[in-house]
Structures are given as C-alpha cells and as structure tokens.
Scaffold this active site. Structure first.
Site, mmCIF file in Angstrom:
data_model
loop_
_atom_site.group_PDB
_atom_site.id
_atom_site.type_symbol
_atom_site.label_atom_id
_atom_site.label_comp_id
_atom_site.label_asym_id
_atom_site.label_seq_id
_atom_site.Cartn_x
_atom_site.Cartn_y
_atom_site.Cartn_z
ATOM 1 N N ASP A 73 -99.069 41.716 -106.380
ATOM 2 C CA ASP A 73 -98.275 41.342 -104.830
ATOM 3 C C ASP A 73 -97.246 41.352 -104.964
ATOM 4 O O ASP A 73 -96.342 40.749 -106.169
ATOM 5 C CB ASP A 73 -98.701 39.722 -104.332
ATOM 6 C CG ASP A 73 -98.707 40.328 -103.027
ATOM 7 O OD1 ASP A 73 -97.745 40.398 -102.375
ATOM 8 O OD2 ASP A 73 -98.856 38.589 -102.556
ATOM 9 N N VAL A 74 -96.271 42.962 -103.991
ATOM 10 C CA VAL A 74 -95.132 42.948 -104.142
ATOM 11 C C VAL A 74 -93.942 41.556 -103.921
ATOM 12 O O VAL A 74 -92.821 42.096 -104.299
ATOM 13 C CB VAL A 74 -94.736 44.113 -103.473
ATOM 14 C CG1 VAL A 74 -94.810 45.006 -103.826
ATOM 15 C CG2 VAL A 74 -94.364 43.784 -102.064
ATOM 16 N N ASN A 100 -92.229 50.650 -103.336
ATOM 17 C CA ASN A 100 -93.398 51.429 -101.823
ATOM 18 C C ASN A 100 -94.121 50.687 -101.023
ATOM 19 O O ASN A 100 -94.385 51.101 -99.408
ATOM 20 C CB ASN A 100 -93.999 53.274 -102.587
ATOM 21 C CG ASN A 100 -95.041 53.307 -100.869
ATOM 22 O OD1 ASN A 100 -94.475 54.701 -100.468
ATOM 23 N ND2 ASN A 100 -96.499 53.204 -101.093
ATOM 24 N N TYR A 164 -90.045 45.103 -88.628
ATOM 25 C CA TYR A 164 -90.452 45.650 -88.593
ATOM 26 C C TYR A 164 -88.940 46.434 -89.452
ATOM 27 O O TYR A 164 -88.729 46.928 -90.411
ATOM 28 C CB TYR A 164 -91.840 46.556 -89.107
ATOM 29 C CG TYR A 164 -91.873 47.911 -89.588
ATOM 30 C CD1 TYR A 164 -92.510 47.720 -91.072
ATOM 31 C CD2 TYR A 164 -91.288 48.902 -89.536
ATOM 32 C CE1 TYR A 164 -92.892 49.079 -91.336
ATOM 33 C CE2 TYR A 164 -91.746 50.460 -90.155
ATOM 34 C CZ TYR A 164 -91.971 50.234 -91.396
ATOM 35 O OH TYR A 164 -92.405 51.465 -91.654
ATOM 36 N N LYS A 168 -86.608 47.526 -92.726
ATOM 37 C CA LYS A 168 -85.679 48.649 -93.142
ATOM 38 C C LYS A 168 -85.066 48.984 -93.295
ATOM 39 O O LYS A 168 -84.423 49.810 -94.727
ATOM 40 C CB LYS A 168 -87.232 49.717 -92.359
ATOM 41 C CG LYS A 168 -88.444 49.546 -92.731
ATOM 42 C CD LYS A 168 -88.294 49.329 -94.608
ATOM 43 C CE LYS A 168 -90.389 49.845 -94.250
ATOM 44 N NZ LYS A 168 -91.280 50.039 -95.456
ATOM 45 N N THR A 199 -101.015 58.576 -92.381
ATOM 46 C CA THR A 199 -101.198 57.234 -93.048
ATOM 47 C C THR A 199 -102.258 56.874 -92.473
ATOM 48 O O THR A 199 -101.746 57.232 -91.043
ATOM 49 C CB THR A 199 -100.268 56.984 -93.867
ATOM 50 O OG1 THR A 199 -99.387 55.939 -92.910
ATOM 51 C CG2 THR A 199 -99.386 57.849 -94.397
HETATM 52 N N1 LIG Z 1 -96.899 56.535 -92.418
HETATM 53 C C1 LIG Z 1 -95.928 56.425 -91.405
HETATM 54 O O1 LIG Z 1 -95.602 57.213 -90.706
HETATM 55 C C2 LIG Z 1 -94.488 55.523 -92.571
HETATM 56 C C3 LIG Z 1 -92.516 55.643 -92.016
HETATM 57 C C4 LIG Z 1 -92.142 55.413 -92.531
HETATM 58 C C5 LIG Z 1 -92.034 54.432 -93.459
HETATM 59 N N2 LIG Z 1 -93.416 54.335 -93.857
HETATM 60 C C6 LIG Z 1 -93.522 53.270 -94.771
HETATM 61 O O2 LIG Z 1 -93.902 54.371 -96.368
HETATM 62 C C7 LIG Z 1 -94.713 53.168 -97.381
HETATM 63 C C8 LIG Z 1 -96.041 53.594 -97.349
HETATM 64 O O3 LIG Z 1 -96.612 53.386 -96.238
HETATM 65 P P1 LIG Z 1 -97.664 54.011 -95.478
HETATM 66 O O4 LIG Z 1 -98.138 55.047 -94.606
HETATM 67 O O5 LIG Z 1 -98.528 54.361 -96.956
HETATM 68 O O6 LIG Z 1 -98.818 53.069 -95.857
HETATM 69 P P2 LIG Z 1 -100.491 52.692 -95.791
HETATM 70 O O7 LIG Z 1 -100.737 50.874 -94.474
HETATM 71 O O8 LIG Z 1 -101.287 53.401 -95.582
HETATM 72 O O9 LIG Z 1 -100.158 51.991 -97.204
HETATM 73 C C9 LIG Z 1 -99.719 50.641 -97.606
HETATM 74 C C10 LIG Z 1 -99.749 50.562 -99.338
HETATM 75 O O10 LIG Z 1 -99.212 49.182 -99.839
HETATM 76 C C11 LIG Z 1 -99.958 47.771 -99.822
HETATM 77 N N3 LIG Z 1 -99.346 46.688 -99.508
HETATM 78 C C12 LIG Z 1 -99.117 45.837 -98.763
HETATM 79 N N4 LIG Z 1 -99.240 44.620 -98.306
HETATM 80 C C13 LIG Z 1 -98.456 44.842 -100.022
HETATM 81 C C14 LIG Z 1 -98.188 44.021 -101.120
HETATM 82 N N5 LIG Z 1 -97.771 43.113 -100.970
HETATM 83 N N6 LIG Z 1 -98.017 44.066 -102.641
HETATM 84 C C15 LIG Z 1 -98.673 44.834 -103.104
HETATM 85 N N7 LIG Z 1 -99.547 46.132 -102.674
HETATM 86 C C16 LIG Z 1 -98.888 46.288 -101.330
HETATM 87 C C17 LIG Z 1 -101.180 47.979 -99.169
HETATM 88 O O11 LIG Z 1 -102.481 47.592 -99.520
HETATM 89 C C18 LIG Z 1 -102.009 49.380 -98.829
HETATM 90 O O12 LIG Z 1 -102.691 49.923 -99.773
HETATM 91 C C19 LIG Z 1 -94.250 51.792 -96.729
HETATM 92 O O13 LIG Z 1 -93.144 50.800 -97.248
HETATM 93 C C20 LIG Z 1 -93.902 52.163 -95.160
HETATM 94 O O14 LIG Z 1 -93.547 50.818 -94.180
HETATM 95 C C21 LIG Z 1 -94.717 54.722 -93.828
#
Ligand SMILES: NC(=O)c1ccc[n+]([C@@H]2O[C@H](COP(=O)([O-])OP(=O)(O)OC[C@H]3O[C@@H](n4cnc5c(N)ncnc54)[C@H](O)[C@@H]3O)[C@@H](O)[C@H]2O)c1
Length: 259
Positions: A73-74, A100, A164, A168, A199
């Site tokens: 858990d981050v 990430n 959010y 960020k 995603t």
């Molecule tokens: N998908 C997008 O469009 C997008 C855009 C901008 C930024 N992001 C960022 O990219 C990163 C990855 O996003 P994604 O789209 O792959 O999301 P996702 O929801 O598909 O995957 C996120 C992963 O993080 C894990 N997670 C969540 N909270 C956690 C915690 N407390 N400890 C450990 N793991 C934890 C989840 O279990 C999940 O496996 C995130 O930081 C997100 O904010 C995503």
C-alpha cells in the site's frame, strides 16, 4: 498486451521497482522493463492481481530478467522500504523506481469530503514521497533514476476532478524539489503527465463505455493513448538517454492539453 516496447540498450541487467503494477499503465511499465532485460520488483494494493500479472508477464522476460510481485500500500512508508529491501536481497542492486500507483474519483468541490481529499493526497503525494525516501538509500552511492506518474490533470481543469487534479499538481511540483535535493547524490527525478490513456481508470470515468467521440476528437492526434506509450516515455527517463534531464515533467497526451 500487443505492443513492442522500445529497447534502451543500457537498461539490461538493472533493477527497477514499480508501484501500482498489477494492471493498466503500471503493467505496461513492467512489460517494457522485462523486455529490456530489467529485473522488476512490482508492488500493488491488489496482491492477487499483482501475482497473476507477474506470472503472465513472466513469459515476456528477456535477458534473464525476473519479476518479483508484492502486495503493498503506497500510503505506508514501510511498504516502500519492504519493496526496496526485496530488490536488494533478490538482485543486489536498485537502479530505478516508478511511483505509478494511483486512484481516481469524481466529486464537486462543494461536496468532496475531507476523507476523499486525504486519500487522494495520501496515494499520490505521500506515495511519491515515501517511494523516493525508500529508493534513494537503497540506490546507494551509484545513484539512480526515479519517475513519478503525474497527469495532465496537473495543468488542465476538467469538471469534478478537483481532489485528483490538486494531488497530481502537487506530485508535479514535488518532483522538482526531489530533483534539486537529490541531484548531488546522483539521483535524477522526473515525472510523466499522461493524458487520456486506455486503462480501467479511464473507462471507469464513463461507466466502462469507452471515451465519448467528442473527447477523442479534442486530442490533436485524434485518439487516446495506450499504456505502452506512457511506458516508453518512462523508460527513456530511466535510461541513460536522458542522463542530463532531471526535474522535468514529460507530457504524454497526444497534444490534448492544448485544447
Ligand atoms: N489512465 C489515464 O488516462 C491516466 C491519465 C493520467 C494519469 N494517470 C495515472 O497513471 C497511473 C496509473 O493509472 P492507470 O490508468 O493504470 O490506473 P488503474 O486504475 O488501471 O491502475 C492503478 C493501479 O494502482 C493500484 N493502486 C491504487 N492504490 C494503491 C495503493 N494505495 N497502493 C498500491 N497500489 C495501489 C491499483 O490497485 C491498480 O492496480 C496513476 O497514477 C494515474 O493517476 C492515468
């Protein structure tokens, strides 16, 4: 996943930690790393999914690379230290770290609870801070490279995303302080700011129905991005190809922030 990651020759044999690695963009980081011959310690809150992903991606490893999955858990500093310790015990070195893990929730500014603001801040800002605090001592004298995953939400205003986006924006700004303070120790710290990436997180925004055409057409490149397109950028920032780049946030959004 069907993409071919870009190969950065200097990455082979290194060890990198990835958080939020069970799915989505984090999973793509793991795939890109192991295809580059990099050992990965991969952590996620969803321990079962993390183990499944590691097993599946095990077939993608090149050059003797190995994936070690962990439940973490981050928001807990000790979990980051356990991830770093695992890297050292298993591979004898830690060269890179990707903060990430992330979560998303919509909410009007008048209605977002303190608990929601706190959780966003804990996962993104404390997550990136604790990650760096665990990574740097483990990297030792040889230094290394760290990438924080921010978002274009740090720059643009989209309705009902205040908690959010503020978290960020904090990650994007924190990255500069980490870079300035850790540069003399041979540690580079950069960030990526993805736009709309295909995603579970993105599809959850629209009830699992994909992005509306109007959103896609707002992107100059006329499509949403793939997780691998973020990972290729992250690998560039971890590799020696970016050896004089630190404190920078690289936007990976098909130009979407300019609309
Ligand atoms: N998908 C997008 O469009 C997008 C855009 C901008 C930024 N992001 C960022 O990219 C990163 C990855 O996003 P994604 O789209 O792959 O999301 P996702 O929801 O598909 O995957 C996120 C992963 O993080 C894990 N997670 C969540 N909270 C956690 C915690 N407390 N400890 C450990 N793991 C934890 C989840 O279990 C999940 O496996 C995130 O930081 C997100 O904010 C995503």
């Amino acid at each position: 996943m069907t993409y071919e990651p870009t190969v950065f020759a200097d990455m082979a044999g290194r060890t990198v930690a990835v958080t939020g690695a069970a799915r989505g963009i984090g999973e793509a980081h793991v795939l890109a790393l192991v295809r580059n011959g990099v050992n990965v310690v991969a952590g996620d809150l969803d321990e079962e999914a993390m183990a499944d992903t590691a097993k599946r991606l095990g077939e993608e490893c090149r050059g003797g690379a190995t994936i070690v999955p962990m439940g973490i858990d981050v928001t807990r500093a000790e979990d980051h230290h356990a991830l770093a310790q695992h890297a050292l015990e298993r591979f004898g070195t830690l060269d890179g770290w990707i903060n990430n893990a992330g979560r998303y929730a919509l909410g009007d500014v008048l209605e977002t609870s303190g608990a929601e603001f706190t959780r966003m801040h804990e996962v993104h800002v404390l997550g990136a801070s604790f990650g760096v605090q665990a990574a740097v001592p483990a990297m030792g004298k040889s230094g290394g490279a760290i990438v924080n995953v921010a978002s274009i939400a740090a720059y643009v205003v989209r309705a009902r995303s205040g908690a959010y986006s503020a978290s960020k924006a904090a990650v994007e700004h924190l990255t500069k302080f980490q870079a300035v303070e850790l540069g003399p120790r041979g540690v580079r710290v950069n960030a990526v700011a993805p736009g709309m990436i295909d995603t579970d997180m993105l599809s959850s925004l629209n009830g699992g129905n994909g992005m509306p055409q109007s959103a896609v057409e707002s992107v100059p490149l006329r499509r949403i991005g793939t997780p691998g397109e973020v990972s290729d950028t992250v690998l560039f920032l971890l590799s020696d190809a970016s050896r004089f780049v630190t404190g920078h946030t690289l936007v990976v959004d098909g130009g979407g922030r300019h609309r």
